[in-house]
Design a protein around this motif. Structure first.
Motif, PDB file in Angstrom:
ATOM      1  N   TRP A  94      40.512  48.998  46.761  1.00 55.75           N
ATOM      2  CA  TRP A  94      40.254  47.611  46.406  1.00 55.75           C
ATOM      3  C   TRP A  94      41.552  46.884  46.079  1.00 55.75           C
ATOM      4  O   TRP A  94      42.426  47.449  45.412  1.00 55.75           O
ATOM      5  CB  TRP A  94      39.360  47.554  45.159  1.00 55.75           C
ATOM      6  CG  TRP A  94      37.905  47.438  45.443  1.00 55.75           C
ATOM      7  CD1 TRP A  94      37.147  46.313  45.438  1.00 55.75           C
ATOM      8  CD2 TRP A  94      37.012  48.516  45.754  1.00 55.75           C
ATOM      9  NE1 TRP A  94      35.839  46.594  45.710  1.00 55.75           N
ATOM     10  CE2 TRP A  94      35.717  47.945  45.913  1.00 55.75           C
ATOM     11  CE3 TRP A  94      37.165  49.900  45.912  1.00 55.75           C
ATOM     12  CZ2 TRP A  94      34.601  48.718  46.231  1.00 55.75           C
ATOM     13  CZ3 TRP A  94      36.055  50.657  46.231  1.00 55.75           C
ATOM     14  CH2 TRP A  94      34.788  50.065  46.397  1.00 55.75           C
ATOM     15  N   THR A  95      41.661  45.670  46.575  1.00 55.10           N
ATOM     16  CA  THR A  95      42.788  44.817  46.184  1.00 55.10           C
ATOM     17  C   THR A  95      42.275  43.775  45.190  1.00 55.10           C
ATOM     18  O   THR A  95      41.315  43.061  45.469  1.00 55.10           O
ATOM     19  CB  THR A  95      43.347  44.064  47.413  1.00 55.10           C
ATOM     20  OG1 THR A  95      43.657  45.007  48.433  1.00 55.10           O
ATOM     21  CG2 THR A  95      44.592  43.299  47.041  1.00 55.10           C
ATOM     22  N   TYR A  96      42.915  43.721  44.043  1.00 56.46           N
ATOM     23  CA  TYR A  96      42.521  42.704  43.057  1.00 56.46           C
ATOM     24  C   TYR A  96      43.581  41.616  43.033  1.00 56.46           C
ATOM     25  O   TYR A  96      44.779  41.918  42.969  1.00 56.46           O
ATOM     26  CB  TYR A  96      42.494  43.295  41.642  1.00 56.46           C
ATOM     27  CG  TYR A  96      41.432  44.303  41.323  1.00 56.46           C
ATOM     28  CD1 TYR A  96      41.431  44.934  40.090  1.00 56.46           C
ATOM     29  CD2 TYR A  96      40.439  44.653  42.225  1.00 56.46           C
ATOM     30  CE1 TYR A  96      40.476  45.871  39.737  1.00 56.46           C
ATOM     31  CE2 TYR A  96      39.475  45.595  41.895  1.00 56.46           C
ATOM     32  CZ  TYR A  96      39.504  46.212  40.655  1.00 56.46           C
ATOM     33  OH  TYR A  96      38.560  47.138  40.309  1.00 56.46           O
ATOM     34  N   SER A  97      43.147  40.356  43.032  1.00 55.14           N
ATOM     35  CA  SER A  97      44.055  39.298  42.585  1.00 55.14           C
ATOM     36  C   SER A  97      43.883  39.321  41.088  1.00 55.14           C
ATOM     37  O   SER A  97      42.984  38.665  40.566  1.00 55.14           O
ATOM     38  CB  SER A  97      43.615  37.939  43.131  1.00 55.14           C
ATOM     39  OG  SER A  97      43.845  37.858  44.500  1.00 55.14           O
ATOM     40  N   ASN A  98      44.682  40.165  40.422  1.00 56.40           N
ATOM     41  CA  ASN A  98      44.192  40.439  39.083  1.00 56.40           C
ATOM     42  C   ASN A  98      44.596  39.437  38.020  1.00 56.40           C
ATOM     43  O   ASN A  98      44.206  39.563  36.877  1.00 56.40           O
ATOM     44  CB  ASN A  98      44.480  41.899  38.677  1.00 56.40           C
ATOM     45  CG  ASN A  98      45.906  42.091  38.253  1.00 56.40           C
ATOM     46  OD1 ASN A  98      46.789  41.342  38.645  1.00 56.40           O
ATOM     47  ND2 ASN A  98      46.129  43.101  37.423  1.00 56.40           N
ATOM     48  N   ALA A 136      40.142  20.702  47.310  1.00 57.95           N
ATOM     49  CA  ALA A 136      39.606  21.951  47.848  1.00 57.95           C
ATOM     50  C   ALA A 136      40.343  23.136  47.243  1.00 57.95           C
ATOM     51  O   ALA A 136      41.500  23.041  46.872  1.00 57.95           O
ATOM     52  CB  ALA A 136      39.763  21.965  49.370  1.00 57.95           C
ATOM     53  N   TRP A 137      39.651  24.250  47.162  1.00 55.30           N
ATOM     54  CA  TRP A 137      40.259  25.484  46.698  1.00 55.30           C
ATOM     55  C   TRP A 137      40.086  26.521  47.786  1.00 55.30           C
ATOM     56  O   TRP A 137      39.162  26.457  48.595  1.00 55.30           O
ATOM     57  CB  TRP A 137      39.589  25.964  45.405  1.00 55.30           C
ATOM     58  CG  TRP A 137      40.011  25.164  44.230  1.00 55.30           C
ATOM     59  CD1 TRP A 137      39.515  23.953  43.844  1.00 55.30           C
ATOM     60  CD2 TRP A 137      41.044  25.484  43.301  1.00 55.30           C
ATOM     61  NE1 TRP A 137      40.171  23.512  42.733  1.00 55.30           N
ATOM     62  CE2 TRP A 137      41.110  24.433  42.376  1.00 55.30           C
ATOM     63  CE3 TRP A 137      41.913  26.577  43.166  1.00 55.30           C
ATOM     64  CZ2 TRP A 137      42.015  24.417  41.319  1.00 55.30           C
ATOM     65  CZ3 TRP A 137      42.814  26.571  42.113  1.00 55.30           C
ATOM     66  CH2 TRP A 137      42.854  25.510  41.201  1.00 55.30           C
ATOM     67  N   GLY A 138      40.979  27.491  47.785  1.00 49.02           N
ATOM     68  CA  GLY A 138      40.879  28.495  48.834  1.00 49.02           C
ATOM     69  C   GLY A 138      41.316  29.864  48.357  1.00 49.02           C
ATOM     70  O   GLY A 138      41.856  30.026  47.264  1.00 49.02           O
ATOM     71  N   PHE A 139      41.070  30.852  49.204  1.00 52.05           N
ATOM     72  CA  PHE A 139      41.538  32.207  48.939  1.00 52.05           C
ATOM     73  C   PHE A 139      42.752  32.467  49.798  1.00 52.05           C
ATOM     74  O   PHE A 139      42.781  32.112  50.976  1.00 52.05           O
ATOM     75  CB  PHE A 139      40.470  33.230  49.315  1.00 52.05           C
ATOM     76  CG  PHE A 139      39.270  33.195  48.427  1.00 52.05           C
ATOM     77  CD1 PHE A 139      38.029  32.894  48.950  1.00 52.05           C
ATOM     78  CD2 PHE A 139      39.389  33.472  47.082  1.00 52.05           C
ATOM     79  CE1 PHE A 139      36.903  32.869  48.135  1.00 52.05           C
ATOM     80  CE2 PHE A 139      38.269  33.439  46.266  1.00 52.05           C
ATOM     81  CZ  PHE A 139      37.026  33.143  46.786  1.00 52.05           C
ATOM     82  N   ALA A 140      43.726  33.122  49.215  1.00 54.13           N
ATOM     83  CA  ALA A 140      44.853  33.575  50.012  1.00 54.13           C
ATOM     84  C   ALA A 140      44.442  34.910  50.629  1.00 54.13           C
ATOM     85  O   ALA A 140      43.996  35.805  49.912  1.00 54.13           O
ATOM     86  CB  ALA A 140      46.076  33.743  49.131  1.00 54.13           C
ATOM     87  N   ARG A 141      44.560  35.017  51.927  1.00 60.68           N
ATOM     88  CA  ARG A 141      44.151  36.268  52.575  1.00 60.68           C
ATOM     89  C   ARG A 141      45.028  37.410  52.105  1.00 60.68           C
ATOM     90  O   ARG A 141      46.245  37.318  52.173  1.00 60.68           O
ATOM     91  CB  ARG A 141      44.287  36.160  54.101  1.00 60.68           C
ATOM     92  CG  ARG A 141      42.975  35.914  54.764  1.00 60.68           C
ATOM     93  CD  ARG A 141      42.967  36.315  56.231  1.00 60.68           C
ATOM     94  NE  ARG A 141      42.021  35.493  56.956  1.00 60.68           N
ATOM     95  CZ  ARG A 141      40.693  35.594  56.814  1.00 60.68           C
ATOM     96  NH1 ARG A 141      40.166  36.489  56.023  1.00 60.68           N
ATOM     97  NH2 ARG A 141      39.894  34.796  57.508  1.00 60.68           N
ATOM     98  N   GLY A 142      44.359  38.477  51.630  1.00 60.37           N
ATOM     99  CA  GLY A 142      45.099  39.604  51.075  1.00 60.37           C
ATOM    100  C   GLY A 142      45.337  39.416  49.582  1.00 60.37           C
ATOM    101  O   GLY A 142      46.066  40.173  48.956  1.00 60.37           O
ATOM    102  N   GLY A 143      44.731  38.404  49.040  1.00 62.94           N
ATOM    103  CA  GLY A 143      44.880  38.183  47.605  1.00 62.94           C
ATOM    104  C   GLY A 143      46.089  37.310  47.296  1.00 62.94           C
ATOM    105  O   GLY A 143      46.918  37.008  48.163  1.00 62.94           O
ATOM    106  N   MET A 144      46.205  36.925  46.041  1.00 62.84           N
ATOM    107  CA  MET A 144      47.250  35.978  45.641  1.00 62.84           C
ATOM    108  C   MET A 144      48.638  36.570  45.854  1.00 62.84           C
ATOM    109  O   MET A 144      49.627  35.850  45.955  1.00 62.84           O
ATOM    110  CB  MET A 144      47.055  35.581  44.170  1.00 62.84           C
ATOM    111  CG  MET A 144      45.803  34.792  43.920  1.00 62.84           C
ATOM    112  SD  MET A 144      45.750  33.230  44.832  1.00 62.84           S
ATOM    113  CE  MET A 144      46.680  32.174  43.717  1.00 62.84           C
TER     114      MET A 144
END
Lengths: 533, 524
Positions: free
Chosen positions: A51-55, A234-242
């Protein structure tokens, strides 16, 4: 020994941004990072196998488009995917969902209140107006109102003119907006409690204030004014996490000839004859440079890695009283599958956005009261997302990752210490709340990383766990940030600078403080260079 | 009756009377119409019990504007002070009180007040007073409009900027830093004594809907410190004869200049003809014509009831409806057949303003209850026993006690009619913590809640200031943009009460400024 042009202390996103701009201007730059990984609070960590966390930070919106362009972050691998959806789940089993399609969204609000559906358009228009006003201010260095230097006078006049050009009615509206609480501002538009509560969360995220505290309308703006692909708000996700933001910035830095050294904790900034000349690392090494810029927060910079005898006493006094004040916690959860949320509509588009459980303004305000009393909120506000619904690479196939940002958690508990037990108890409060809305949630939890303000401070170096490196209140914004008279990225020591979120325009993964600091540093190094840019 | 009066003033509150007096002295024919049986609005003295008189609502004079006193000759019209400069005593349960005077803070011992705090106090206070002095001239000025090409507005803005600049770089920076700060943070930066901070924070939040940790609460304290009454800045004075003496003197001055004042004349509506104010209609049906109507009533009452939505555009109406004016102060008046003993306070010390606000947390918790429409079990109070300075208020050897109690939210969920007695009991219990024998002296009492203030004094929301003095409801935003310079969207209709700049407190500045504006804008 090599003398660099600039040392950047800390590879947080602002430090990396500043480094990139300096390197692109032809300077020899080195970034020194204490941890074995870069990014500060803009990281992706594999804390549970697979698991990859944008922690820490978890969504992207505020990253300035100018910075994305200038540093060519897309070319270096950064992809931000906007998300839609989101909802507030209600205790009575109903919900308020957000839809990106304006008609659907309107109908959804009308389900709760027809009047509010009408008012929402006015509200959105007003928010956009405020966004438009503030955006140009983000990438500008604040003027010093007490100075007669031409540059400060001109900048004050410039800001004054920007304000004046709004026209009379708009000026009043802007003044009101900047001084009101988000609760009172929303009360003027909406009657439905859940509609207000859904919006008001953005006014208190990361902040030790309640929705009825004056100044929180501004904090909402802070969370509203970003954009993804040109869509404001708008908000988004960075692919692969932050962490991919930090990665892209690092790649851009390296392409411009800059260097990064990890596991290189700075112990002290070296000052000789009133000038910063480099740093001493914890392992005894020294690195020399013409200038030093710190991505650490203002307390850590001036109270930990600088010698008090190098700094004016009243400046230090002001740094000590700078309010950092953590108020947030975080849970990062590995899930064995997608939890069900029976109160939400069957289709998963809603699940792809930010989800909340606080359906009333009173609950939100009471959550803040708990913080004031020195305990974590018994009925916390959560900002929950499941990034794997948009970026499946962050977990094994069919499994999911959930990020839960929590208000409020105090940096110090009144009747206890933050330790393993209290951390667990805090996490349990949050999990219990989510479980109220998701019957299979607890069974799906494989691993939960629980982060209190204490953890954020220890691991990430954010003093007291404040995610903005300092409260965003009137007394700590613009020309007051971090300290009146020192709000232009320069420290009281020649050659020493600050580039973190403790400076204007504050926090969130924006990059603006880093870019602004670099600009000021370049100006000092080479006035001719500035004239050209 | 046509043409008999130039100007009708609705309401004989202190601002209405001030406004009338200035206009009458400038030669206008003014009629003041008061709904109640007596003049004075919330600045009145009433008989609590046979032989016992008390300032019914407002009880301490600290903001009465010196220009109003001087220009209207109030001394000559009978205004006198029973006390000019009350010390403030922050009460402590063990009798280790702190006494604040213009010279500093007196304490029993260094446990009550540390040396560091005692030493820090003079500079701290002096700086706040410097800021207040820079703001003070604005009380007597019409707030400038923004964005107009009008020279006067630009000049006024420039003057404000100039006054702030003249503070010097260090003071200017500090002012800009603290203008929006919460009072708790500023106090904690400077002091350690809980009692000292509680008492100062009390002054910041009294009359507001803010807690000590609310941003903007420091500005509220600065506002209070702009008062310059009885010869000095931030003094607390007691008018001889109670607060009614102020309005009696104002009425005398107004009448001497030719103003007619009628009581028991409630106004039902403002008449409009040809898109202009044309006079008023009384509840009796009688119509009185005049070319100018000035309202001392609060803005919501004025625009929504007296004028009516028909004459105003939607946007303006929405703004007026959104003015926050829910009061948070209750008034406790007690008739006492002797003088209660306050632990640790002797004789003359009882004549000060006694404050019950033991620490910041106490106030913040009381506020946290009130936020949700609950009455705090541990209210905070400011208390005076004015009969110690003004023996005429009570029979020989007997006294009246006058106290403001916070927080008493107007929008109490339980309803004030049901909760009034219980809350009065809480207030008395709070005082009794410091004066254990209080109850045995009480012969009569009353508690005026914000609901009572609304019913009896026609203060919408029971709000003293006709609208909160919050950052977004000040200066050119007060009461709403478009009506912030006393004129209103209806030609010929003006505001002159606390709902307009500069707000409330028994000041008279709003009435004075409104009169000046009328004289400047409207030909005789």
């Amino acid at each position: 020994m090599k003398t660099y042009d600039a040392i950047v202390i800390g590879a947080g996103h602002n430090g990396l941004t500043a480094a990139c701009y300096l390197a692109k201007a032809g300077l020899e730059v080195i970034v020194l990072e204490r941890n074995p990984y870069i990014g500060g609070a803009t990281v992706s960590r594999e804390l549970y196998p697979g698991w990859t966390y944008s922690n820490c930070s978890y969504v992207c919106s505020l990253l300035r488009p100018e910075i994305m362009r200038d540093l060519e972050l897309s070319r270096h691998g950064l992809q931000v995917v906007p998300y839609d959806g989101g909802a507030t789940m209600m205790r009575n089993g109903d919900h308020l969902a957000r839809y990106s399609d304006p008609d659907m969204h309107r109908r959804e609000i009308a389900r709760h209140s027809k009047r509010d559906a009408e008012a929402h358009e006015r509200f959105a228009t007003e928010m956009l107006r405020q966004c438009r006003f503030i955006k140009p201010l983000l990438m500008r260095t604040p003027p010093d109102p007490a100075s007669f230097r031409p540059r400060d006078v001109m900048e004050l006049l410039h800001l004054g003119k920007q304000f004046w050009d709004l026209g009379e009615a708009q000026m009043y509206d802007t003044l009101r907006f900047w001084t009101m609480s988000i609760g009172e501002f929303l009360d003027e538009y909406f009657e439905s409690d859940v509609v207000k509560a859904h919006i008001a969360g953005g006014g208190i995220i990361g902040t030790a204030l309640g929705p009825y505290s004056p100044g929180t309308a501004y904090v909402l703006l802070h969370h509203y004014m970003g954009e993804v692909d040109g869509t404001i708000g708008a908000w988004g996700f960075a692919r692969g996490g932050m962490g991919s933001i930090a990665k892209a910035m690092a790649a851009s830095l390296q392409a411009a000839g800059g260097a990064i050294r990890t596991e290189a904790e700075v112990a002290q900034v070296l000052v000789e004859n009133g000038r910063a000349v480099g740093v001493a690392l914890a392992d005894g090494d020294e690195v020399r440079a013409r200038t030093v810029v710190s991505n650490l927060d203002v307390k850590r910079t001036f109270l930990k890695v600088m010698d008090p005898k190098d700094l004016p006493a009243d400046f230090l006094e002001q740094v000590r009283r700078f309010k950092i004040r953590g108020s947030s916690g975080k849970l990062n959860i590995a899930l064995d599958g997608l939890p069900s949320f029976p109160s939400l509509p069957a289709e998963t588009s809603v699940l792809r956005g930010d989800m909340h459980c606080t359906d009333s303004m009173e609950r939100l305000e009471r959550a803040y009261d708990d913080w004031k009393q020195g305990t974590w909120s018994r009925d916390p506000y959560v900002d929950m997302l499941i990034p794997t619904l948009i970026d499946p690479t962050m977990a094994p196939p069919g499994k999911h990752m959930m990020t839960v940002f929590v208000q409020y958690a105090p940096p110090k508990l009144a009747n206890a210490e933050w330790n393993d037990q209290t951390r667990q108890a805090f996490g349990q409060t949050v999990i219990d709340q989510i479980a109220e809305y998701s019957p299979d949630f607890k069974d799906l939890i494989l691993h939960a990383e629980i982060r209190t303000p204490w953890d954020l401070e220890n691991e990430v170096g954010l003093t007291e766990g404040n995610i903005f490196q300092g409260e965003l209140t009137f007394d700590q914004l613009l020309f007051n940030r971090p300290v009146p008279g020192y709000a232009q990225y320069r420290a009281p020591v020649r050659g020493m600078y600050m580039c973190g979120s403790s400076t204007h325009p504050g926090g969130g993964v924006m990059g603006a403080p880093g870019a602004n600091a670099a600009r000021e540093m370049l100006r000092d190094l080479d006035p001719k260079q500035m004239a050209r840019s | 009756m046509a043409g008999h009066y130039d100007i009708i003033v609705i309401g004989a509150g202190h601002n209405g009377l001030t406004c009338a007096a200035y206009l009458a002295r400038a030669g206008r024919r003014v009629l003041v119409l008061e709904a109640a049986g007596q003049i004075g609005g919330a600045a009145v003295t009433s008989e609590l019990a046979p032989g016992f008189r008390v300032s019914t609502c407002a009880h301490i004079l600290h903001m009465l504007h010196p220009r109003v006193v001087r220009e209207l000759g109030l001394k000559g019209a009978g205004l006198d002070y029973a006390a000019r400069d009350l010390p403030t005593v922050a009460l402590d349960a063990e009798g280790r009180h702190l006494t604040f005077t213009g010279d500093g803070i007196a304490a029993q011992d260094t446990e009550a007040l540390s040396e560091a705090d005692r030493a820090a106090w003079p500079d701290f206070r002096a700086r706040l007073l410097r800021f207040a002095a820079a703001l003070r001239p604005m009380l007597a000025e019409v707030p400038p409009r923004l964005g107009t090409k009008h020279g006067g507005d630009t000049l006024a803005l420039g003057k404000l900027g100039w006054r702030l600049r003249r503070l010097g770089a260090e003071d200017l920076r500090e002012f800009l830093r603290i203008a929006g700060i919460n009072v708790a943070d500023l106090l904690e930066e400077n002091f350690e004594s809980e009692l000292l901070m509680g008492a100062m924070a009390f002054d910041a939040v009294l009359g507001t809907r803010l807690g000590p940790r609310s941003p903007g609460s420091l500005l509220s304290l600065l506002y209070r410190l702009t008062g310059r009454t009885a010869g000095g800045p931030a003094r607390l004075a007691l008018p001889k004869g109670g607060m009614g003496a102020v309005t009696t003197a104002l009425a005398r001055t107004a009448k001497a200049a030719g103003t007619e004042i009628r009581t028991d004349c409630p106004v039902a509506r403002i008449l409009v003809a040809g898109d202009r104010a044309a006079g008023v209609q009384l509840e009796s049906g009688e119509e009185i014509k005049a070319g100018l109507v000035i309202s001392n009533a609060d803005p919501q009452r004025t625009f929504l009831e007296l004028l009516g939505p028909r004459h105003l555009d939607t946007d303006f109406l929405r703004r007026v409806r959104n003015i926050r004016m829910r009061g948070t102060v209750a008034k406790l008046n007690l008739a006492l057949d002797g003088l209660p003993r306050f632990t640790g306070l002797e004789g003359a010390a009882l004549g000060g303003r006694l404050v019950i606000a033991p620490d910041l947390g106490y106030l913040e918790r009381a506020f946290d209850h009130a936020k949700y429409g609950e009455a705090p079990q541990a209210p905070a109070l400011e208390i005076t026993i004015p009969s110690l300075h003004d023996p005429g208020l009570a029979p020989e050897g007997q006294h009246v006690l006058s106290a403001n109690v916070i927080y008493a939210p107007y929008d109490l969920k339980a309803g004030w009619d049901a909760a009034r007695e219980g809350f009065a009991e809480q207030a008395i219990a709070a005082i009794a913590q410091y004066a254990p024998d209080l109850r045995q002296y009480i012969v009569a009492g009353q508690l005026l809640t914000p609901l009572d203030l609304e019913r009896e004094f026609r203060l919408t929301g029971g709000h003293w200031h006709h609208g909160e003095l919050a950052l977004d409801q000040l200066l050119m935003l007060r009461p709403v943009p478009g009506a912030a310079q006393y004129a209103t969207p209806l030609p010929g209709l003006y505001l002159c009460g606390a709902g307009a700049h500069p707000g409330g407190g028994v000041m008279g500045a709003a009435g004075m400024n409104a009169a000046r504006q009328v004289l400047a804008k409207e030909a005789a």
